[in-house]
Design a protein around this motif. Structure first.
Motif, mmCIF file in Angstrom:
data_model
loop_
_atom_site.group_PDB
_atom_site.id
_atom_site.type_symbol
_atom_site.label_atom_id
_atom_site.label_comp_id
_atom_site.label_asym_id
_atom_site.label_seq_id
_atom_site.Cartn_x
_atom_site.Cartn_y
_atom_site.Cartn_z
ATOM 1 N N GLY A 1 -6.900 -8.033 0.150
ATOM 2 C CA GLY A 1 -6.257 -7.096 1.084
ATOM 3 C C GLY A 1 -5.300 -6.160 0.374
ATOM 4 O O GLY A 1 -5.390 -4.927 0.507
ATOM 5 N N ALA A 2 -4.370 -6.718 -0.383
ATOM 6 C CA ALA A 2 -3.410 -5.878 -1.095
ATOM 7 C C ALA A 2 -4.120 -5.098 -2.201
ATOM 8 O O ALA A 2 -3.801 -3.931 -2.463
ATOM 9 C CB ALA A 2 -2.304 -6.745 -1.688
ATOM 10 N N ALA A 3 -5.101 -5.738 -2.839
ATOM 11 C CA ALA A 3 -5.834 -5.069 -3.925
ATOM 12 C C ALA A 3 -6.527 -3.804 -3.406
ATOM 13 O O ALA A 3 -6.493 -2.747 -4.045
ATOM 14 C CB ALA A 3 -6.859 -6.035 -4.527
ATOM 15 N N ARG B 1 1.223 -21.013 4.972
ATOM 16 C CA ARG B 1 1.668 -20.774 3.595
ATOM 17 C C ARG B 1 3.011 -21.459 3.338
ATOM 18 O O ARG B 1 3.886 -21.462 4.207
ATOM 19 C CB ARG B 1 1.813 -19.276 3.339
ATOM 20 C CG ARG B 1 0.515 -18.529 3.547
ATOM 21 C CD ARG B 1 0.401 -17.350 2.628
ATOM 22 N NE ARG B 1 0.780 -16.104 3.242
ATOM 23 C CZ ARG B 1 0.471 -14.923 2.715
ATOM 24 N NH1 ARG B 1 -0.192 -14.840 1.587
ATOM 25 N NH2 ARG B 1 0.839 -13.830 3.304
ATOM 26 N N ALA C 1 7.676 5.405 12.742
ATOM 27 C CA ALA C 1 6.839 6.560 13.118
ATOM 28 C C ALA C 1 6.590 6.501 14.614
ATOM 29 O O ALA C 1 6.174 5.473 15.144
ATOM 30 C CB ALA C 1 5.524 6.515 12.363
ATOM 31 N N GLY D 1 0.818 -1.214 0.000
ATOM 32 C CA GLY D 1 0.000 0.000 0.000
ATOM 33 C C GLY D 1 0.848 1.258 0.000
ATOM 34 O O GLY D 1 0.620 2.174 -0.800
ATOM 35 N N GLU E 1 10.014 3.748 6.399
ATOM 36 C CA GLU E 1 9.778 2.324 6.669
ATOM 37 C C GLU E 1 10.649 1.894 7.853
ATOM 38 O O GLU E 1 11.841 2.188 7.876
ATOM 39 C CB GLU E 1 10.112 1.503 5.412
ATOM 40 C CG GLU E 1 10.237 0.014 5.616
ATOM 41 C CD GLU E 1 8.983 -0.656 6.197
ATOM 42 O OE1 GLU E 1 7.873 -0.398 5.705
ATOM 43 O OE2 GLU E 1 9.136 -1.428 7.179
ATOM 44 N N ARG F 1 5.094 -12.515 -3.859
ATOM 45 C CA ARG F 1 5.068 -11.226 -3.126
ATOM 46 C C ARG F 1 6.391 -10.487 -3.273
ATOM 47 O O ARG F 1 6.416 -9.266 -3.409
ATOM 48 C CB ARG F 1 4.801 -11.461 -1.639
ATOM 49 C CG ARG F 1 3.384 -11.797 -1.290
ATOM 50 C CD ARG F 1 3.245 -11.944 0.214
ATOM 51 N NE ARG F 1 3.244 -10.642 0.853
ATOM 52 C CZ ARG F 1 2.129 -9.997 1.184
ATOM 53 N NH1 ARG F 1 0.954 -10.527 0.954
ATOM 54 N NH2 ARG F 1 2.181 -8.824 1.748
ATOM 55 N N ASP G 1 -4.213 -2.143 5.004
ATOM 56 C CA ASP G 1 -4.597 -2.905 6.193
ATOM 57 C C ASP G 1 -4.728 -2.019 7.428
ATOM 58 O O ASP G 1 -5.481 -2.347 8.355
ATOM 59 C CB ASP G 1 -3.552 -3.999 6.480
ATOM 60 C CG ASP G 1 -3.760 -5.249 5.641
ATOM 61 O OD1 ASP G 1 -4.669 -5.259 4.788
ATOM 62 O OD2 ASP G 1 -3.006 -6.225 5.843
ATOM 63 N N GLN H 1 -2.561 -12.950 -5.199
ATOM 64 C CA GLN H 1 -3.430 -12.838 -6.369
ATOM 65 C C GLN H 1 -3.714 -11.357 -6.588
ATOM 66 O O GLN H 1 -4.044 -10.645 -5.647
ATOM 67 C CB GLN H 1 -4.737 -13.592 -6.116
ATOM 68 C CG GLN H 1 -4.511 -15.031 -5.682
ATOM 69 C CD GLN H 1 -5.795 -15.840 -5.635
ATOM 70 O OE1 GLN H 1 -6.560 -15.864 -6.570
ATOM 71 N NE2 GLN H 1 -6.023 -16.516 -4.519
HETATM 72 C C1 LIG Z 1 -2.725 -15.730 4.105
HETATM 73 C C2 LIG Z 1 -2.914 -14.418 3.397
HETATM 74 C C3 LIG Z 1 -3.098 -14.411 2.012
HETATM 75 C C4 LIG Z 1 -3.298 -13.202 1.339
HETATM 76 N N1 LIG Z 1 -3.495 -13.229 -0.007
HETATM 77 C C5 LIG Z 1 -3.781 -12.072 -0.655
HETATM 78 C C6 LIG Z 1 -4.042 -12.069 -2.061
HETATM 79 O O1 LIG Z 1 -3.979 -13.111 -2.732
HETATM 80 N N2 LIG Z 1 -4.362 -10.880 -2.665
HETATM 81 C C7 LIG Z 1 -4.428 -9.709 -1.962
HETATM 82 O O2 LIG Z 1 -4.757 -8.668 -2.551
HETATM 83 N N3 LIG Z 1 -4.153 -9.679 -0.621
HETATM 84 C C8 LIG Z 1 -3.827 -10.822 0.044
HETATM 85 N N4 LIG Z 1 -3.544 -10.794 1.369
HETATM 86 C C9 LIG Z 1 -3.584 -9.516 2.098
HETATM 87 C C10 LIG Z 1 -2.344 -8.682 1.873
HETATM 88 O O3 LIG Z 1 -1.177 -9.422 2.152
HETATM 89 C C11 LIG Z 1 -2.384 -7.442 2.771
HETATM 90 O O4 LIG Z 1 -3.672 -6.903 2.758
HETATM 91 C C12 LIG Z 1 -1.414 -6.377 2.258
HETATM 92 O O5 LIG Z 1 -0.083 -6.848 2.337
HETATM 93 C C13 LIG Z 1 -1.549 -5.087 3.073
HETATM 94 O O6 LIG Z 1 -0.624 -4.145 2.611
HETATM 95 P P1 LIG Z 1 -0.302 -2.857 3.471
HETATM 96 O O7 LIG Z 1 0.685 -2.079 2.665
HETATM 97 O O8 LIG Z 1 -1.547 -2.205 3.930
HETATM 98 O O9 LIG Z 1 0.392 -3.418 4.806
HETATM 99 P P2 LIG Z 1 1.753 -4.217 4.985
HETATM 100 O O10 LIG Z 1 2.100 -4.995 3.780
HETATM 101 O O11 LIG Z 1 1.628 -4.948 6.285
HETATM 102 O O12 LIG Z 1 2.860 -3.078 5.139
HETATM 103 C C14 LIG Z 1 2.968 -2.264 6.286
HETATM 104 C C15 LIG Z 1 4.396 -1.718 6.338
HETATM 105 O O13 LIG Z 1 4.474 -0.732 7.377
HETATM 106 C C16 LIG Z 1 5.675 -0.912 8.092
HETATM 107 N N5 LIG Z 1 5.469 -0.309 9.424
HETATM 108 C C17 LIG Z 1 4.663 -0.760 10.423
HETATM 109 N N6 LIG Z 1 4.704 0.084 11.478
HETATM 110 C C18 LIG Z 1 5.550 1.087 11.121
HETATM 111 C C19 LIG Z 1 6.000 2.264 11.795
HETATM 112 N N7 LIG Z 1 5.576 2.585 13.038
HETATM 113 N N8 LIG Z 1 6.858 3.086 11.152
HETATM 114 C C20 LIG Z 1 7.302 2.786 9.888
HETATM 115 N N9 LIG Z 1 6.911 1.685 9.209
HETATM 116 C C21 LIG Z 1 6.042 0.845 9.813
HETATM 117 C C22 LIG Z 1 5.870 -2.422 8.097
HETATM 118 O O14 LIG Z 1 7.212 -2.777 8.369
HETATM 119 C C23 LIG Z 1 5.427 -2.784 6.677
HETATM 120 O O15 LIG Z 1 6.495 -2.716 5.751
HETATM 121 C C24 LIG Z 1 -3.313 -11.979 2.069
HETATM 122 C C25 LIG Z 1 -3.082 -11.990 3.447
HETATM 123 C C26 LIG Z 1 -2.881 -13.190 4.114
HETATM 124 C C27 LIG Z 1 -2.651 -13.189 5.601
#
Ligand SMILES: Cc1cc2nc3c(=O)[nH]c(=O)nc-3n(C[C@H](O)[C@H](O)[C@H](O)COP(=O)(O)OP(=O)(O)OC[C@H]3O[C@@H](n4cnc5c(N)ncnc54)[C@H](O)[C@@H]3O)c2cc1C
Length: 402
Positions: free
Chosen positions: A317-319, A198, A141, A23, A42, A116, A305, A55
């Motif tokens: 979630g990622a989408a 996984r 942060a 994200g 980060e 990923r 998330d 996916q």
């Molecule tokens: C089993 C499983 C299967 C999945 N399959 C899919 C799929 O097929 N397709 C799909 O779309 N989604 C899927 N998802 C969901 C997807 O992985 C997440 O929704 C997605 O990675 C969320 O992205 P994000 O950037 O919001 O958070 P994250 O990827 O968690 O990134 C958050 C980042 O913030 C950083 N961070 C945290 N706190 C701080 C701080 N205080 N200061 C600085 N940095 C910080 C972390 O280190 C991290 O790098 C799946 C999830 C699971 C559990």
């Protein structure tokens, strides 16, 4: 002008993005493409992504393609021809979903599966090569302070060094356990009593019947398994979801292969053979929480998330995080001031993220049904057929940023 860029309608803003997950990286690219100056902080120092697949449905792949990442995605991703749905215990076919070319033609963007780590590399390479983005790693942060005219973000380095970023807005993309979310919504995370295991295995080792291009989905009472080829078709990604109480508190704890096999002793022979292959598993406790309401206020926006975890039963979630990034960038390009732009962002996302969270929860109940409910599900899937199974999700996959 870099790919995906649009001339800004007004001078660029200073944007601090917290978290360089899928994200945060996409938000940095989308905002920089609109002419904003982005600092991406980060807390990790390295970017080793877990060995797992993802996916990427057309609602998300179209955003990444618009950002100029289409060629790299095509090289690293694969496009499954469909999903084959089977009964976990008997192995009989329950139904199918059409993907591949039909999906691309219907929704104007591909349904891809990708490692990923490959997606993370594609996004990071773009972030590092495009002007207007400063990436700070090893910075956590630690706090926020807002005024009428701006917001300052306190960062802490691993060596205890503190620094402050002055910005026009902060985007909290700090993941499911976001610390910044509490500024807008204090609802706690709720463990759902299940975990996702996984693993990845070489494709040549997989039982011949499961070695094809399509995604396999196996449904059983309280459990399901998904698998699909990734890494240019070299490996097969496996996700098994099963009952497991509690919340291990972090992503990716190691899981004992014997425990996984014990939970699937009654599986159909091909599936049991597949699940016997991995020598190591990583386990995610599944947690849920309603979308933050609001998702943004004044000069702070939640994204991905951090704003709305999505249970993995819809692979969204990622989408959704990628969609958030596109909408946020669009809202910031034509609003007169930051608080009203962020209010528009929150309003634009609220109904959609609730609908997707709700559908993911419903899918979990449908996937894991037993007895009469399972029989009814199987009958509906068989009656719909592959094309109508895809069409049911037109509202989801046909989404485009306004
Ligand atoms: C089993 C499983 C299967 C999945 N399959 C899919 C799929 O097929 N397709 C799909 O779309 N989604 C899927 N998802 C969901 C997807 O992985 C997440 O929704 C997605 O990675 C969320 O992205 P994000 O950037 O919001 O958070 P994250 O990827 O968690 O990134 C958050 C980042 O913030 C950083 N961070 C945290 N706190 C701080 C701080 N205080 N200061 C600085 N940095 C910080 C972390 O280190 C991290 O790098 C799946 C999830 C699971 C559990």
């Amino acid at each position: 002008m870099p790919p995906g860029s649009r001339a800004p309608d007004r001078p660029g803003l200073r944007v601090a993005v917290v978290g360089a997950g899928i994200g945060g990286l996409t938000a940095a690219l989308a905002l920089a493409a609109r002419g904003h100056a982005v600092t991406l902080a980060e807390r990790r120092t390295g970017f080793s992504e877990v060995g797992a697949g993802l996916q990427l449905s057309p609602n998300a792949s179209r955003v990444l393609i618009d950002l100029g990442l289409g060629p790299a995605l095509r090289r690293a991703g694969t496009e499954p021809s469909g999903v084959t749905i089977r009964s976990l215990r008997q192995g009989r076919s329950i139904g199918a979903v059409r993907l591949g070319a039909a999906m691309r033609e219907r929704f104007g963007a591909p349904y891809l599966v990708i490692h990923r780590a490959d997606l993370q590399t594609i996004l990071l390479d773009a972030v590092r090569s495009r002007p207007g983005i400063r990436l700070l790693v090893g910075r956590s942060a630690a706090g926020l302070e807002e005024s009428e005219t701006g917001i300052s973000l306190a960062l802490e380095g691993g060596n205890g060094r503190a620094e402050t970023l002055a910005a026009d807005l902060v985007v909290a993309a700090d993941g499911v356990r976001s610390a910044l979310r509490a500024r807008l919504d204090r609802r706690p995370l709720r463990p759902v009593g299940e975990a996702a295991w996984r693993a990845m295995v070489p494709r040549h080792a997989v039982p011949a019947a499961l070695r094809g291009e399509e995604t396999g989905l196996w449904l059983g009472r309280g459990r399901h398994v998904v698998h699909y080829p990734i890494a240019g078709g070299e490996r097969v990604n496996i996700v098994a979801v099963l009952p497991q109480p509690g919340d291990d508190g972090d992503w990716g704890a190691p899981g004992d292969p014997a425990r996984l096999r014990a939970a699937f002793t009654d599986a159909a022979p091909d599936l049991a053979a597949l699940l016997a292959l991995p020598e190591s598993w990583l386990v995610w406790s599944l947690v849920d929480r309603r979308a933050a309401a609001p998702m943004a206020r004044r000069r702070l926006a939640l994204l991905g998330d951090a704003a709305h975890p999505v249970l993995p039963f819809l692979a969204q979630g990622a989408a959704l995080a990628i969609e958030d990034a596109a909408v946020l960038a669009a809202c910031l390009s034509d609003a007169a001031d930051v608080p009203s732009a962020l209010a528009r962002y929150a309003a634009a996302r609220a109904a959609r993220v609730r609908a997707i969270q709700g559908q993911a929860r419903r899918n979990g109940r449908i996937y894991h049904a037993g007895g009469l409910a399972a029989a009814a599900r199987d009958a509906v899937m068989a009656r719909l057929g592959p094309d109508r199974m895809t069409e049911r999700y037109a509202w989801l996959y046909g989404w485009r940023p306004a």
